[in-house]
Write a protein that holds these residues in place. Structure first.
Motif, PDB file in Angstrom:
ATOM      1  N   VAL A 168       2.666  -2.998 -13.706  1.00 28.57           N
ATOM      2  CA  VAL A 168       3.876  -3.326 -12.966  1.00 28.57           C
ATOM      3  C   VAL A 168       4.970  -2.378 -13.424  1.00 28.57           C
ATOM      4  O   VAL A 168       5.206  -2.231 -14.624  1.00 28.57           O
ATOM      5  N   ARG A 169       5.602  -1.710 -12.471  1.00 25.87           N
ATOM      6  CA  ARG A 169       6.700  -0.794 -12.768  1.00 25.87           C
ATOM      7  C   ARG A 169       7.985  -1.384 -12.176  1.00 25.87           C
ATOM      8  O   ARG A 169       7.972  -1.908 -11.057  1.00 25.87           O
ATOM      9  N   TYR A 170       9.073  -1.259 -12.926  1.00 25.04           N
ATOM     10  CA  TYR A 170      10.358  -1.772 -12.461  1.00 25.04           C
ATOM     11  C   TYR A 170      11.434  -0.775 -12.848  1.00 25.04           C
ATOM     12  O   TYR A 170      11.467  -0.296 -13.986  1.00 25.04           O
ATOM     13  N   PHE A 171      12.302  -0.443 -11.907  1.00 16.36           N
ATOM     14  CA  PHE A 171      13.394   0.467 -12.215  1.00 16.36           C
ATOM     15  C   PHE A 171      14.587   0.145 -11.324  1.00 16.36           C
ATOM     16  O   PHE A 171      14.450  -0.445 -10.243  1.00 16.36           O
ATOM     17  N   ILE A 172      15.767   0.511 -11.789  1.00 14.17           N
ATOM     18  CA  ILE A 172      16.999   0.324 -11.026  1.00 14.17           C
ATOM     19  C   ILE A 172      17.451   1.700 -10.563  1.00 14.17           C
ATOM     20  O   ILE A 172      17.821   2.555 -11.382  1.00 14.17           O
ATOM     21  N   PRO A 173      17.400   1.980  -9.270  1.00 13.24           N
ATOM     22  CA  PRO A 173      17.761   3.319  -8.782  1.00 13.24           C
ATOM     23  C   PRO A 173      19.251   3.593  -8.956  1.00 13.24           C
ATOM     24  O   PRO A 173      20.078   2.673  -8.930  1.00 13.24           O
ATOM     25  N   GLY A 185       0.812  -1.209   0.000  1.00 11.73           N
ATOM     26  CA  GLY A 185       0.000   0.000   0.000  1.00 11.73           C
ATOM     27  C   GLY A 185       0.845   1.257   0.000  1.00 11.73           C
ATOM     28  O   GLY A 185       1.977   1.292  -0.487  1.00 11.73           O
ATOM     29  N   GLY A 186       0.279   2.311   0.565  1.00 12.47           N
ATOM     30  CA  GLY A 186       0.999   3.571   0.652  1.00 12.47           C
ATOM     31  C   GLY A 186       1.276   4.199  -0.702  1.00 12.47           C
ATOM     32  O   GLY A 186       0.591   3.928  -1.695  1.00 12.47           O
ATOM     33  N   ARG A 187       2.305   5.028  -0.740  1.00  7.12           N
ATOM     34  CA  ARG A 187       2.707   5.703  -1.984  1.00  7.12           C
ATOM     35  C   ARG A 187       4.041   5.148  -2.454  1.00  7.12           C
ATOM     36  O   ARG A 187       4.934   4.914  -1.648  1.00  7.12           O
ATOM     37  N   PRO A 188       4.200   4.952  -3.741  1.00  7.55           N
ATOM     38  CA  PRO A 188       5.445   4.373  -4.261  1.00  7.55           C
ATOM     39  C   PRO A 188       6.493   5.435  -4.556  1.00  7.55           C
ATOM     40  O   PRO A 188       6.198   6.635  -4.620  1.00  7.55           O
ATOM     41  N   PHE A 189       7.723   4.966  -4.774  1.00  4.83           N
ATOM     42  CA  PHE A 189       8.772   5.850  -5.263  1.00  4.83           C
ATOM     43  C   PHE A 189       8.446   6.287  -6.690  1.00  4.83           C
ATOM     44  O   PHE A 189       7.833   5.542  -7.466  1.00  4.83           O
ATOM     45  N   ALA A 190       8.887   7.481  -7.044  1.00  6.34           N
ATOM     46  CA  ALA A 190       8.737   7.963  -8.421  1.00  6.34           C
ATOM     47  C   ALA A 190       9.701   7.209  -9.329  1.00  6.34           C
ATOM     48  O   ALA A 190      10.849   6.948  -8.959  1.00  6.34           O
ATOM     49  N   THR A 191       9.217   6.839 -10.508  1.00 12.48           N
ATOM     50  CA  THR A 191      10.043   6.098 -11.474  1.00 12.48           C
ATOM     51  C   THR A 191      10.305   6.898 -12.738  1.00 12.48           C
ATOM     52  O   THR A 191      10.907   6.379 -13.680  1.00 12.48           O
ATOM     53  N   LEU A 213      -5.053   3.687 -10.776  1.00  9.89           N
ATOM     54  CA  LEU A 213      -5.001   2.382 -10.147  1.00  9.89           C
ATOM     55  C   LEU A 213      -4.515   2.499  -8.703  1.00  9.89           C
ATOM     56  O   LEU A 213      -3.827   3.454  -8.342  1.00  9.89           O
ATOM     57  N   THR A 214      -4.874   1.536  -7.886  1.00  9.74           N
ATOM     58  CA  THR A 214      -4.434   1.508  -6.494  1.00  9.74           C
ATOM     59  C   THR A 214      -3.027   0.922  -6.407  1.00  9.74           C
ATOM     60  O   THR A 214      -2.744  -0.111  -7.027  1.00  9.74           O
ATOM     61  N   HIS A 215      -2.154   1.568  -5.646  1.00 16.09           N
ATOM     62  CA  HIS A 215      -0.820   1.005  -5.432  1.00 16.09           C
ATOM     63  C   HIS A 215      -0.922  -0.143  -4.425  1.00 16.09           C
ATOM     64  O   HIS A 215      -1.351   0.047  -3.289  1.00 16.09           O
ATOM     65  N   ILE A 216      -0.525  -1.342  -4.856  1.00 16.49           N
ATOM     66  CA  ILE A 216      -0.645  -2.526  -4.023  1.00 16.49           C
ATOM     67  C   ILE A 216       0.637  -2.783  -3.231  1.00 16.49           C
ATOM     68  O   ILE A 216       0.601  -3.006  -2.021  1.00 16.49           O
ATOM     69  N   VAL A 217       1.773  -2.763  -3.907  1.00 16.59           N
ATOM     70  CA  VAL A 217       3.002  -3.122  -3.209  1.00 16.59           C
ATOM     71  C   VAL A 217       4.217  -2.567  -3.929  1.00 16.59           C
ATOM     72  O   VAL A 217       4.192  -2.347  -5.148  1.00 16.59           O
ATOM     73  N   GLN A 218       5.262  -2.313  -3.164  1.00 23.51           N
ATOM     74  CA  GLN A 218       6.580  -1.988  -3.690  1.00 23.51           C
ATOM     75  C   GLN A 218       7.596  -2.878  -2.980  1.00 23.51           C
ATOM     76  O   GLN A 218       7.585  -2.974  -1.745  1.00 23.51           O
ATOM     77  N   VAL A 219       8.442  -3.571  -3.752  1.00 19.49           N
ATOM     78  CA  VAL A 219       9.465  -4.447  -3.176  1.00 19.49           C
ATOM     79  C   VAL A 219      10.826  -4.037  -3.724  1.00 19.49           C
ATOM     80  O   VAL A 219      11.014  -3.942  -4.938  1.00 19.49           O
ATOM     81  N   ASP A 220      11.751  -3.797  -2.816  1.00 16.84           N
ATOM     82  CA  ASP A 220      13.118  -3.454  -3.180  1.00 16.84           C
ATOM     83  C   ASP A 220      13.899  -4.760  -3.356  1.00 16.84           C
ATOM     84  O   ASP A 220      14.456  -5.300  -2.398  1.00 16.84           O
ATOM     85  N   PRO A 278      17.976  -9.711  -9.051  1.00 15.56           N
ATOM     86  CA  PRO A 278      18.661  -9.393  -7.799  1.00 15.56           C
ATOM     87  C   PRO A 278      18.957  -7.907  -7.635  1.00 15.56           C
ATOM     88  O   PRO A 278      19.777  -7.530  -6.790  1.00 15.56           O
ATOM     89  N   GLU A 279      18.331  -7.081  -8.423  1.00 14.91           N
ATOM     90  CA  GLU A 279      18.519  -5.638  -8.344  1.00 14.91           C
ATOM     91  C   GLU A 279      17.223  -4.961  -8.752  1.00 14.91           C
ATOM     92  O   GLU A 279      16.330  -5.573  -9.339  1.00 14.91           O
ATOM     93  N   GLY A 280      17.106  -3.693  -8.419  1.00 19.47           N
ATOM     94  CA  GLY A 280      15.938  -2.924  -8.850  1.00 19.47           C
ATOM     95  C   GLY A 280      14.799  -2.938  -7.848  1.00 19.47           C
ATOM     96  O   GLY A 280      14.798  -3.685  -6.863  1.00 19.47           O
ATOM     97  N   ILE A 281      13.819  -2.082  -8.100  1.00 17.65           N
ATOM     98  CA  ILE A 281      12.615  -1.949  -7.279  1.00 17.65           C
ATOM     99  C   ILE A 281      11.412  -2.215  -8.176  1.00 17.65           C
ATOM    100  O   ILE A 281      11.316  -1.687  -9.286  1.00 17.65           O
ATOM    101  N   ILE A 282      10.492  -3.055  -7.705  1.00 24.02           N
ATOM    102  CA  ILE A 282       9.315  -3.422  -8.482  1.00 24.02           C
ATOM    103  C   ILE A 282       8.062  -2.941  -7.754  1.00 24.02           C
ATOM    104  O   ILE A 282       7.989  -2.989  -6.519  1.00 24.02           O
ATOM    105  N   GLN A 283       7.096  -2.449  -8.516  1.00 21.84           N
ATOM    106  CA  GLN A 283       5.852  -1.917  -7.961  1.00 21.84           C
ATOM    107  C   GLN A 283       4.665  -2.529  -8.707  1.00 21.84           C
ATOM    108  O   GLN A 283       4.736  -2.759  -9.913  1.00 21.84           O
TER     109      GLN A 283
END
Length: 347
Positions: free
Chosen positions: A174-179, A99-105, A118-125, A145-150
Motif C-alpha cells: 500500500v502506497r500513500y502520499f500527499i501531492p 487497475g491501470g498505471r498509478p501515479f509516481a510516488t 506486483l499488480t496495481h489494483i487500485v488508486q483512490v484520491d 481526508p487528504e492524499g492518494i492511496i494505492q
C-alpha cells in the motif's frame, strides 16, 4: 434521493421512456425505504443517529452502522480530466481508478517476495473524494481526508497466513502520499514493468459514501420476525449504493439494477465500513492471528474490499473478494505498511 443527478447525464439512458421507467423504480424503492426504515443516505454524517432511529423497527438489535465509500466502475469518466468547484478553486478530478498505471510516488514499482512486480489494483484520491462526498459524509469513514492511496497485490497469493513467509516482503503493498499540487496533468504516471502478472486495464471509479450495517449472520436475534426485518435492512443498505453507482455504469449489463439478469448478491467494492460477506467460522480467528490488537482500545478497519465480479475483468484474481485490513491506530498514524490482505475464498 438523488434522481436527477443520475438521469441527467447523456449516457445514462437510451431514451426518455427508459429514464421514466427507472425514475419510477427509484421512487418505488425510496418509498419502500421510507415506509420500512429510515433512508440510510440521509444519515451519512451521523451513524449514531441512524442506529438510534432503527431501534423502533428493530427492537433489541444493534446494527452498529458504519459509513463506507462505495467504489463503482464509471464508463464515461476520463482520467486526468479537470473541473473547478468550491469557489472556482482547482481540485483534482478523475484520479481514482481500478487497475491501470498509478501515479509516481517517488518510490519504484513494488515487487513481491519472489521479485516479480506486483499488480496495481487500485488508486483512490482521498483528497478529492473527501470534497466529492462532503466533509460530513466522509469524516465518519475514518479515512484520511487528504492524499492518494494505492494498492498492489500478487494475484497468485491467496492471503492465507501460511502463504506469507516474511512480512518484511509481503505479496502486497500500500502506497500513500500527499501531492504537492492539484494539477494532476503534471503528475508522473509509472510505466508498468515487464513481468507483472495479470495487469488490469484502467477502469475509472465512481465513488460515493453509503451506510453499511452488520450482516444478519453476525447478530443474534430473539425471534424470526426481527431476523427477517433486519435482513431486509441489510439488503436495502447494500442495494442503495449499488443502485446509485451502478444502475447505468456497471460494465456488465447483468450487474445493473433493472436488468433482467441482475445478480443482487454481487456486493459493491468499498473502503471502510462493514464487509457484506458472512464471516464463516473458520475465518473468525484469522484476523486476530495475523493482525493482533495491541490493547482493547484499538480496533480493526476494513481499508479495502474489492469484489472483482463488479468490474469488467472476468477471471481476475480468483473471483472472490479481496480484503485489506489495518489497525485503527495504524490508520490514524498513516502506517499503511502494516496492512494485512485476506481473500475470502467462499464468501
Amino acid at each position: 434521493m438523488r434522481v436527477y443527478d443520475r438521469f441527467s447525464h447523456p449516457k445514462s439512458c437510451d431514451s426518455v421512456a427508459t429514464a421514466r421507467i427507472f425514475i419510477l423504480l427509484e421512487l418505488e424503492r425510496s418509498t419502500l425505504v421510507e415506509q420500512t426504515f429510515p433512508d440510510p443516505y440521509t444519515y451519512l454524517w451521523a451513524p449514531d443517529a441512524y442506529a438510534r432511529d432503527l431501534r423502533e423497527p428493530l427492537p433489541g438489535v444493534d446494527p452498529e452502522p458504519k459509513v463506507a465509500l462505495g467504489l463503482g466502475a464509471m464508463e464515461f469518466k476520463q482520467p486526468k480530466k479537470m473541473r473547478r468547484e468550491l469557489d472556482d478553486e482547482p481540485t483534482r478530478f478523475g484520479a481514482s481508478w481500478f487497475g491501470g498505471r498509478p501515479f509516481a510516488t517517488g518510490q519504484s514499482w513494488p515487487v513481491g517476495p519472489d521479485g516479480i512486480p506486483l499488480t496495481h489494483i487500485v488508486q483512490v484520491d482521498l483528497g478529492y473524494e473527501a470534497v466529492n462526498v462532503g466533509d460530513h459524509g466522509f469524516e465518519p469513514t475514518g479515512l484520511p481526508p487528504e492524499g492518494i492511496i494505492q494498492l498492489f497485490h500478487d494475484t497468485e497469493n491467496m492471503g492465507d497466513p501460511e502463504d506469507v513467509e516474511d512480512l518484511a516482503s509481503p505479496p502486497w503493498a500500500v502506497r500513500y502520499f500527499i501531492p504537492a499540487s492539484d494539477e494532476i496533468d503534471t503528475f508522473e504516471i509509472l510505466d508498468t514493468p515487464a513481468g507483472v502478472r495479470d495487469p488490469i486495464p484502467l477502469i475509472p471509479l465512481d465513488i460515493d459514501g453509503f451506510m453499511t450495517v452488520k450482516d444478519q449472520f453476525s447478530i443474534k436475534f430473539t425471534n424470526e420476525r426481527v431476523h427477517d426485518r433486519y435482513s431486509e435492512l441489510f439488503e436495502l443498505a447494500e442495494f442503495e449504493i449499488y443502485d446509485r453507482l451502478l444502475r447505468f455504469e456497471a460494465p456488465r449489463l447483468e450487474h445493473r439494477p433493472g436488468d433482467p439478469g441482475f445478480h443482487a448478491e454481487e456486493r459493491i467494492s468499498r473502503m471502510s465500513g462493514w464487509s457484506p460477506g458472512e464471516i464463516r467460522e473458520e475465518y473468525e480467528g484469522i484476523l486476530p492471528e495475523v493482525l493482533p490488537l495491541a490493547d482493547t482500545s484499538d480496533g480493526y478497519v476494513l481499508l479495502f474490499e474489492f469484489n472483482p465480479r463488479t468490474f469488467d475483468t472476468p477471471g481476475w484474481f480468483h473471483e472472490p473478494p479481496l480484503q485489506v485490513w489495518i489497525l485503527k491506530s495504524d490508520l490514524d498514524a498513516r502506517r499503511f505498511e502494516n496492512v494485512r490482505c485476506l481473500i475470502w475464498t467462499d464468501s
